[in-house]
Design an enzyme around this catalytic site. Structure first.
Site, PDB file in Angstrom:
ATOM      1  N   HIS A 117       0.647  -1.460   0.354  1.00 42.62           N
ATOM      2  CA  HIS A 117      -0.337  -0.222   0.147  1.00 42.62           C
ATOM      3  C   HIS A 117       1.026   1.763   0.599  1.00 42.62           C
ATOM      4  O   HIS A 117       0.460   2.283   0.044  1.00 42.62           O
ATOM      5  CB  HIS A 117      -0.795  -0.005   1.303  1.00 42.62           C
ATOM      6  CG  HIS A 117      -1.415  -1.624   1.335  1.00 42.62           C
ATOM      7  ND1 HIS A 117      -1.519  -2.567   2.183  1.00 42.62           N
ATOM      8  CD2 HIS A 117      -2.861  -1.464   1.192  1.00 42.62           C
ATOM      9  CE1 HIS A 117      -1.783  -3.548   2.086  1.00 42.62           C
ATOM     10  NE2 HIS A 117      -2.957  -3.196   0.824  1.00 42.62           N
TER      11      HIS A 117
HETATM   12 FE1  FES Z   1       0.202  -2.055   3.117  1.00 42.57          FE
HETATM   13 FE2  FES Z   1       2.573  -2.555   4.064  1.00 42.57          FE
HETATM   14  S1  FES Z   1       1.683  -0.538   3.136  1.00 42.57           S
HETATM   15  S2  FES Z   1       1.715  -4.002   4.303  1.00 42.57           S
END
Ligand code: FES
Length: 214
Positions: free
Chosen positions: A179
């Site tokens: 993410h």
């Molecule tokens: Fe979501 Fe690492 S940014 S698990």
């Protein structure tokens, strides 16, 4: 096996799963800027690519799973040149060990902790309210090394940044592509959804070149 939203394994993954999750690279002693990547697991170790013999790693035990879960491990870091990193498996978790460059150390020390999302060191050797200075994320006299649990504090993926060619994010540290979390060269969260800095486990230096984790 539980998996993170990116399909990468959560904590508790096996050695082979780690191998699958990471793009392993060959050791190249001629190019110290390249990051070497080595996985060590409880009873065995392996490196993908050439020059495996360059890595005189570890007196390995071969404990059963229960013993392994409790065990400390010793890691010979002498072959890890400046600018290189290795990953070891400890208690079912990847532990990132990076031999930082002077530039990486300088970047880490220059940060004003009051500007950080997570101001706390998250160092199991220190009180919970210890601040996330670079000093509190490393050990005195060994500031060129950073040792951390390599599990993103967002949803548990394994950040990139250990292997050759990995994206290291906007802060030269580690990047979690799940993410888009960016960690700096001290493993502190700087951008993206992760709420906390990467955890620093209990460890000690048995000598300048040997670590005991756990
Ligand atoms: Fe979501 Fe690492 S940014 S698990």
């Amino acid at each position: 096996m539980a998996a993170g939203p990116c399909g990468r394994p959560l904590g508790g993954f096996s050695y082979l799963e780690i191998l699958e999750a990471e793009a392993l690279v060959a050791t190249d002693a001629e190019e110290p800027d390249r990051r070497d990547f080595l996985i060590l697991a409880g009873g065995a170790f392996a490196a993908v690519g050439g020059a495996l013999s360059l890595w005189p790693f570890i007196d390995q035990m071969n404990p059963d799973a229960g013993t392994q879960a409790l065990a400390s491990i010793e890691v010979d870091i002498s072959p890890v040149k400046e600018g290189q990193a290795i990953t070891v498996l400890w208690r079912g978790k990847p532990v990132f060990i990076r031999h930082r460059t002077p530039k990486e150390i300088e970047e880490a020390k220059a940060v004003d902790v009051t500007t950080l999302r997570d101001e706390y060191a998250r160092n199991e050797d220190l009180p919970a309210d210890a601040l996330a200075t670079d000093v509190n994320r490393t050990k005195a006299g060994h500031e060129n090394w950073i040792i951390m649990i390599g599990i993103c504090t967002h949803l548990g993926c394994i950040p990139k940044g250990q292997a050759l060619g990995d994206k290291k994010g906007d802060y030269d540290g580690w990047f979690c592509p799940c993410h888009g979390s960016h960690y700096d060269t001290a493993g502190r969260i700087r951008k993206g959804p992760a709420p906390r800095n990467l955890e620093v486990p209990v460890y000690e230096y048995l000598s300048d070149t040997k670590l005991k984790i756990g």
